[in-house]
Design a protein around this motif. Structure first.
Motif, PDB file in Angstrom:
ATOM      1  N   ALA A  12       0.829  -1.211   0.000  1.00  0.00           N
ATOM      2  CA  ALA A  12       0.000   0.000   0.000  1.00  0.00           C
ATOM      3  C   ALA A  12       0.863   1.260   0.000  1.00  0.00           C
ATOM      4  N   PHE A  13       0.403   2.259  -0.742  1.00  0.00           N
ATOM      5  CA  PHE A  13       0.990   3.596  -0.752  1.00  0.00           C
ATOM      6  C   PHE A  13      -0.062   4.571  -0.219  1.00  0.00           C
ATOM      7  N   GLU A  14       0.395   5.763   0.148  1.00  0.00           N
ATOM      8  CA  GLU A  14      -0.575   6.759   0.591  1.00  0.00           C
ATOM      9  C   GLU A  14      -1.412   7.220  -0.591  1.00  0.00           C
ATOM     10  N   GLY A  15      -2.733   7.134  -0.438  1.00  0.00           N
ATOM     11  CA  GLY A  15      -3.648   7.544  -1.492  1.00  0.00           C
ATOM     12  C   GLY A  15      -4.144   8.959  -1.291  1.00  0.00           C
ATOM     13  N   ALA A  16      -5.449   9.139  -1.388  1.00  0.00           N
ATOM     14  CA  ALA A  16      -6.032  10.475  -1.288  1.00  0.00           C
ATOM     15  C   ALA A  16      -7.292  10.440  -0.447  1.00  0.00           C
ATOM     16  N   SER A  17      -7.611  11.572   0.160  1.00  0.00           N
ATOM     17  CA  SER A  17      -8.856  11.696   0.908  1.00  0.00           C
ATOM     18  C   SER A  17     -10.020  11.847  -0.074  1.00  0.00           C
ATOM     19  N   TRP A  18     -11.251  11.756   0.444  1.00  0.00           N
ATOM     20  CA  TRP A  18     -12.430  11.876  -0.414  1.00  0.00           C
ATOM     21  C   TRP A  18     -12.487  13.224  -1.128  1.00  0.00           C
ATOM     22  N   THR A  19     -12.015  14.276  -0.478  1.00  0.00           N
ATOM     23  CA  THR A  19     -12.133  15.622  -1.050  1.00  0.00           C
ATOM     24  C   THR A  19     -10.874  16.066  -1.785  1.00  0.00           C
ATOM     25  N   SER A  20      -9.894  15.188  -1.909  1.00  0.00           N
ATOM     26  CA  SER A  20      -8.653  15.536  -2.603  1.00  0.00           C
ATOM     27  C   SER A  20      -8.879  15.659  -4.108  1.00  0.00           C
ATOM     28  N   GLU A  21      -8.076  16.485  -4.755  1.00  0.00           N
ATOM     29  CA  GLU A  21      -8.135  16.609  -6.213  1.00  0.00           C
ATOM     30  C   GLU A  21      -7.710  15.316  -6.907  1.00  0.00           C
ATOM     31  N   TYR A  22      -7.042  14.434  -6.155  1.00  0.00           N
ATOM     32  CA  TYR A  22      -6.570  13.179  -6.736  1.00  0.00           C
ATOM     33  C   TYR A  22      -7.552  12.025  -6.535  1.00  0.00           C
ATOM     34  N   TYR A  53     -10.628  11.281  -7.729  1.00  0.00           N
ATOM     35  CA  TYR A  53     -11.192  10.687  -8.949  1.00  0.00           C
ATOM     36  C   TYR A  53     -10.123  10.154  -9.899  1.00  0.00           C
ATOM     37  N   PRO A  54      -8.999  10.855 -10.092  1.00  0.00           N
ATOM     38  CA  PRO A  54      -7.940  10.250 -10.894  1.00  0.00           C
ATOM     39  C   PRO A  54      -7.453   8.906 -10.358  1.00  0.00           C
ATOM     40  N   LEU A  55      -7.428   8.762  -9.027  1.00  0.00           N
ATOM     41  CA  LEU A  55      -6.997   7.488  -8.462  1.00  0.00           C
ATOM     42  C   LEU A  55      -8.035   6.391  -8.671  1.00  0.00           C
ATOM     43  N   MET A  56      -9.313   6.777  -8.746  1.00  0.00           N
ATOM     44  CA  MET A  56     -10.333   5.787  -9.088  1.00  0.00           C
ATOM     45  C   MET A  56     -10.085   5.235 -10.490  1.00  0.00           C
ATOM     46  N   LEU A  57      -9.730   6.134 -11.409  1.00  0.00           N
ATOM     47  CA  LEU A  57      -9.405   5.689 -12.772  1.00  0.00           C
ATOM     48  C   LEU A  57      -8.146   4.841 -12.774  1.00  0.00           C
ATOM     49  N   LEU A  58      -7.149   5.262 -12.001  1.00  0.00           N
ATOM     50  CA  LEU A  58      -5.896   4.510 -11.950  1.00  0.00           C
ATOM     51  C   LEU A  58      -6.123   3.104 -11.414  1.00  0.00           C
ATOM     52  N   GLN A  59      -6.970   2.971 -10.414  1.00  0.00           N
ATOM     53  CA  GLN A  59      -7.314   1.656  -9.888  1.00  0.00           C
ATOM     54  C   GLN A  59      -7.929   0.787 -10.974  1.00  0.00           C
ATOM     55  N   THR A  60      -8.809   1.377 -11.772  1.00  0.00           N
ATOM     56  CA  THR A  60      -9.458   0.634 -12.856  1.00  0.00           C
ATOM     57  C   THR A  60      -8.455   0.248 -13.930  1.00  0.00           C
ATOM     58  N   ILE A  61      -7.514   1.134 -14.231  1.00  0.00           N
ATOM     59  CA  ILE A  61      -6.499   0.851 -15.242  1.00  0.00           C
ATOM     60  C   ILE A  61      -5.602  -0.307 -14.805  1.00  0.00           C
ATOM     61  N   ILE A  62      -5.172  -0.294 -13.542  1.00  0.00           N
ATOM     62  CA  ILE A  62      -4.320  -1.379 -13.042  1.00  0.00           C
ATOM     63  C   ILE A  62      -5.090  -2.692 -13.027  1.00  0.00           C
ATOM     64  N   VAL A  85      -5.523  12.306 -19.438  1.00  0.00           N
ATOM     65  CA  VAL A  85      -4.357  11.449 -19.249  1.00  0.00           C
ATOM     66  C   VAL A  85      -3.382  12.092 -18.267  1.00  0.00           C
ATOM     67  N   GLU A  86      -3.216  13.408 -18.395  1.00  0.00           N
ATOM     68  CA  GLU A  86      -2.289  14.124 -17.507  1.00  0.00           C
ATOM     69  C   GLU A  86      -2.731  14.033 -16.047  1.00  0.00           C
ATOM     70  N   ASP A  87      -4.048  14.059 -15.801  1.00  0.00           N
ATOM     71  CA  ASP A  87      -4.559  13.936 -14.433  1.00  0.00           C
ATOM     72  C   ASP A  87      -4.191  12.576 -13.833  1.00  0.00           C
ATOM     73  N   VAL A  88      -4.340  11.535 -14.627  1.00  0.00           N
ATOM     74  CA  VAL A  88      -4.058  10.183 -14.138  1.00  0.00           C
ATOM     75  C   VAL A  88      -2.555  10.003 -13.933  1.00  0.00           C
ATOM     76  N   ARG A  89      -1.750  10.518 -14.849  1.00  0.00           N
ATOM     77  CA  ARG A  89      -0.295  10.425 -14.687  1.00  0.00           C
ATOM     78  C   ARG A  89       0.162  11.193 -13.453  1.00  0.00           C
ATOM     79  N   ALA A  90      -0.450  12.357 -13.220  1.00  0.00           N
ATOM     80  CA  ALA A  90      -0.088  13.153 -12.039  1.00  0.00           C
ATOM     81  C   ALA A  90      -0.439  12.399 -10.757  1.00  0.00           C
ATOM     82  N   ALA A  91      -1.573  11.704 -10.757  1.00  0.00           N
ATOM     83  CA  ALA A  91      -1.964  10.918  -9.590  1.00  0.00           C
ATOM     84  C   ALA A  91      -0.986   9.767  -9.372  1.00  0.00           C
ATOM     85  N   ALA A  92      -0.579   9.113 -10.466  1.00  0.00           N
ATOM     86  CA  ALA A  92       0.391   8.023 -10.354  1.00  0.00           C
ATOM     87  C   ALA A  92       1.724   8.545  -9.824  1.00  0.00           C
ATOM     88  N   TYR A  93       2.134   9.706 -10.282  1.00  0.00           N
ATOM     89  CA  TYR A  93       3.386  10.322  -9.809  1.00  0.00           C
ATOM     90  C   TYR A  93       3.297  10.614  -8.315  1.00  0.00           C
TER      91      TYR A  93
END
Length: 212
Positions: free
Chosen positions: A26-36, A38-47, A174-182
């Motif tokens: 596990a890595f540190e993710g994001a809170s419900w109100t974070s800008e990240y 929704y991008p992390l939801m997409l990243l989870q789906t991509i993985i 795409v940039e939003d998802v890459r930023a979340a991954a970074y």
């Protein structure tokens, strides 16, 4: 109330008699109100997720799941993305044959590191469709709807309609998802818990150095 923080750790229990290794990274993710969030939801789906008993194999669209299936590195993988008020957890849980733990972790870290630069437009659009479908299926039934309303009232102070949520998802790039991954993976500490046959499991330092 104290602010919740992500704590890094490495906890393992080795059993000589266990032919399998059960691991959660596990890595540190994001809170419900974070800008990240929704991008992390997409990243989870991509993985994605993979179960050997369910088939799929080389037809899987997730590069990580494809690599794992093609090389028979794990019995199953599931990606998790858990949001809390102040922080979150993003990672993977896997069941692996004990002699394949090192090769599996090498595959995992390589794929996570690549997500910072190699998420494609096709990956994102496919993930948007899958995520929206998953969300709609999660609202099937009065109990699920009530749970969703309660969580949103506690998190946002109001009820968000599926249409509003889908609009937010469609606006992601795409940039939003890459930023979340970074944010999640690049040069970041992690937490690891494992039990079973672990003689091939790499060290904390090895995982950290190879996932950034």
């Amino acid at each position: 109330m104290d602010y919740m923080v992500f704590n890094t750790n490495f906890f393992s229990i080795h059993f000589n008699s266990d032919p399998m290794a059960h691991m959660a990274l596990a890595f540190e993710g994001a809170s419900w109100t974070s800008e990240y969030a929704y991008p992390l939801m997409l990243l989870q789906t991509i993985i994605g997720s993979y179960d050997r008993l369910s088939g799929g194999g080389k037809s899987l669209t997730s590069q990580l799941c494809y690599d794992v299936a093609a090389n028979e590195l794990a019995n199953s993988i599931s990606t998790f993305n858990t949001c809390y008020k102040d922080t979150g957890l993003f990672g993977l849980y896997a069941v692996v044959e004990r002699e394949k733990t090192h090769a599996f972790m090498q595959c995992i870290t390589n794929n996570l590191a690549q997500l910072v630069n190699y998420v494609t437009e096709e990956d994102v659009e496919r993930a948007k469709i899958a995520l929206k479908a998953t969300m709609l299926m999660g609202l099937d039934g009065n109990t699920n709807v009530c749970e969703d309303i309660g969580r949103q009232l506690l998190t946002y102070g109001r009820r968000m309609t599926p249409a509003e949520i889908f609009h937010r998802i469609e606006e992601l790039t795409v940039e939003d998802v890459r930023a979340a991954a970074y944010k999640v993976f690049h040069d970041k500490d992690h937490a690891m818990a494992a039990i079973g046959g672990l003689e091939g499991l790499p060290s904390y330092e090895w995982i950290r150095n190879n996932s950034c």
